[in-house]
Write a protein that holds these residues in place. Structure first.
Motif, PDB file in Angstrom:
ATOM      1  N   TYR A  52       1.093  -1.176   0.105  1.00 24.84           N
ATOM      2  CA  TYR A  52       0.060   0.019   0.060  1.00 24.84           C
ATOM      3  C   TYR A  52       0.971   1.167   0.065  1.00 24.84           C
ATOM      4  N   THR A  53       0.409   2.178  -0.424  1.00 24.34           N
ATOM      5  CA  THR A  53       1.104   3.444  -0.609  1.00 24.34           C
ATOM      6  C   THR A  53       1.211   4.301   0.650  1.00 24.34           C
ATOM      7  N   SER A  54       0.441   4.256   1.381  1.00 25.17           N
ATOM      8  CA  SER A  54       0.278   5.075   2.685  1.00 25.17           C
ATOM      9  C   SER A  54      -0.242   6.789   2.341  1.00 25.17           C
ATOM     10  N   HIS A  55      -0.278   6.907   1.035  1.00 24.14           N
ATOM     11  CA  HIS A  55      -0.589   8.453   0.530  1.00 24.14           C
ATOM     12  C   HIS A  55      -1.500   8.195  -0.426  1.00 24.14           C
ATOM     13  N   ALA A  60       1.692   9.688  -4.231  1.00 20.55           N
ATOM     14  CA  ALA A  60       2.158   8.373  -4.779  1.00 20.55           C
ATOM     15  C   ALA A  60       2.754   8.489  -6.103  1.00 20.55           C
ATOM     16  N   LEU A  61       2.263   9.012  -7.025  1.00 26.19           N
ATOM     17  CA  LEU A  61       2.593   8.968  -8.336  1.00 26.19           C
ATOM     18  C   LEU A  61       3.896   9.763  -8.304  1.00 26.19           C
ATOM     19  N   ALA A  62       4.136  10.630  -7.464  1.00 31.82           N
ATOM     20  CA  ALA A  62       5.315  11.830  -7.462  1.00 31.82           C
ATOM     21  C   ALA A  62       6.307  11.077  -7.010  1.00 31.82           C
ATOM     22  N   THR A  63       6.111  10.132  -5.818  1.00 28.88           N
ATOM     23  CA  THR A  63       7.106   9.209  -5.189  1.00 28.88           C
ATOM     24  C   THR A  63       7.657   8.296  -6.352  1.00 28.88           C
ATOM     25  N   LEU A  64       6.676   7.519  -6.820  1.00 30.50           N
ATOM     26  CA  LEU A  64       6.989   6.158  -7.587  1.00 30.50           C
ATOM     27  C   LEU A  64       7.614   6.681  -8.926  1.00 30.50           C
ATOM     28  N   THR A  65       7.607   7.889  -9.223  1.00 29.41           N
ATOM     29  CA  THR A  65       8.047   8.236 -10.670  1.00 29.41           C
ATOM     30  C   THR A  65       9.305   9.196 -10.341  1.00 29.41           C
TER      31      THR A  65
END
Length: 321
Positions: A52-55, A60-65
């Motif tokens: 799970y992202t916890s966000h 989440a998109l900003a973190t994962l990209t």
């Protein structure tokens, strides 16, 4: 800047194969002949790892990209919509590439699961602080349906062993707790994904184990046989509490204190009997799953009839990890 595209549930690898379906492919300075294909190869993908992202979605998109972590897929909370329009799932990394989602991890005989897995992040806040304490965020039904569709597609294409559909907490129990006790693993099992024990087998093993309590080493061996990264110490140490807690969050989400008990052991033995009977701890191999041979001595470790194992309470941070 990497584009944020909503990919369909088709891998970039498959799309590339379609694009170069002809016998030759022209590249810069040379041509590739596709008329001969070798059969001596296999896929790098052996595991599906759920997080799970916890966000929320945008963070989440900003973190994962960004430059530090990534996942192959991100499953958002579907927007309210009418009709039968398929839910949107982001594909952030091609399936044949190695995403950075697992970190230091192990499952069964595999380590560094980034090398052998597809990572799936699910938008969910995880544990949320309230006046009554921490409350785990629910996963909306439509979101779980999207997760199931994605897992069914990936499982079929890569022939994933059900045991190898895991959570981040399973492969890194001393560091991670996601996707958490609110994640509906049993619903996935009913959809043909992952693992779940049979209730009658759990009851049978619990009755047998009450008569012949296992040792702590027995339980550690069983958890290792199932796949968990655990050192067989025979001691009630912090790693055992962390692994037992991860196991309980998945298979007995109503009580995940981390302290082992007979029900936890019975669930584990039922799973091993169902999916991995050859990997049962040696002391359980004869004359029955939970029986001991006549000349075998009882456990030398503290008998688990009283289960005097104390584990620290789960400490949660504001981001749930």
């Amino acid at each position: 800047m990497r584009a944020r595209l909503a990919w369909p549930l088709v891998s970039v690898m498959m799309l590339s194969l379609v694009a170069c379906a002809g016998p030759t492919e022209r590249r810069d300075g040379y041509r590739v002949d596709h008329s001969h294909r070798a059969d001596a190869y296999n896929s790098r993908v052996r595991h599906l790892v759920l997080h799970y992202t916890s966000h929320g979605e945008q963070r989440a998109l900003a973190t994962l990209t960004g430059p530090r972590v990534s996942s192959h897929y991100l499953v958002p909370v579907p927007a309210q919509q009418s009709g039968s329009k398929a839910p949107r799932i982001y594909q952030l990394v091609p399936e044949h590439e190695r995403a950075w989602h697992a970190g230091v991890s192990a499952w069964g005989t595999s380590s560094n699961l980034n090398d052998t897995s597809i990572g799936i992040e699910i938008i969910n806040d995880g544990p949320v602080a309230t006046a009554e304490g921490w409350v785990w965020s629910a996963f909306p039904a439509a979101q779980i349906e999207a997760v199931i569709a994605l897992l069914q597609d990936l499982s079929q294409r890569y022939q994933i062993d059900p045991i190898n559909i895991v959570g981040h907490a399973d492969i890194a129990p001393q560091r991670k707790i996601d996707p958490g006790p609110a994640f509906p693993w049993q619903q996935l099992y009913r959809a043909g994904l992952g693992t779940w024990p049979d209730a009658d087998a759990v009851q049978r093993h619990q009755a047998q184990l009450q008569q012949t309590p296992p040792s702590l080493r027995d339980l550690q061996e069983g958890l290792a046989a199932w796949g968990y990264p655990i050192h067989i110490s025979g001691e009630a140490d912090a790693q055992t509490c962390a692994v037992v807690r991860a196991f309980q969050m998945r298979y007995r989400a109503t009580d995940y204190r981390g302290a082992p008990d007979l029900e936890t052991a019975a669930i584990l033995w039922a799973l091993l009997e169902k999916y991995r009977p050859a990997l049962l701890p040696p002391t359980r191999a004869a004359p029955s799953i939970t029986g001991r041979t006549l000349n075998q001595q009882p456990p030398t470790e503290a008998a688990w009839a009283n289960w005097a194992v104390s584990c620290p309470a789960l400490v949660l941070s504001t981001d749930g990890r």
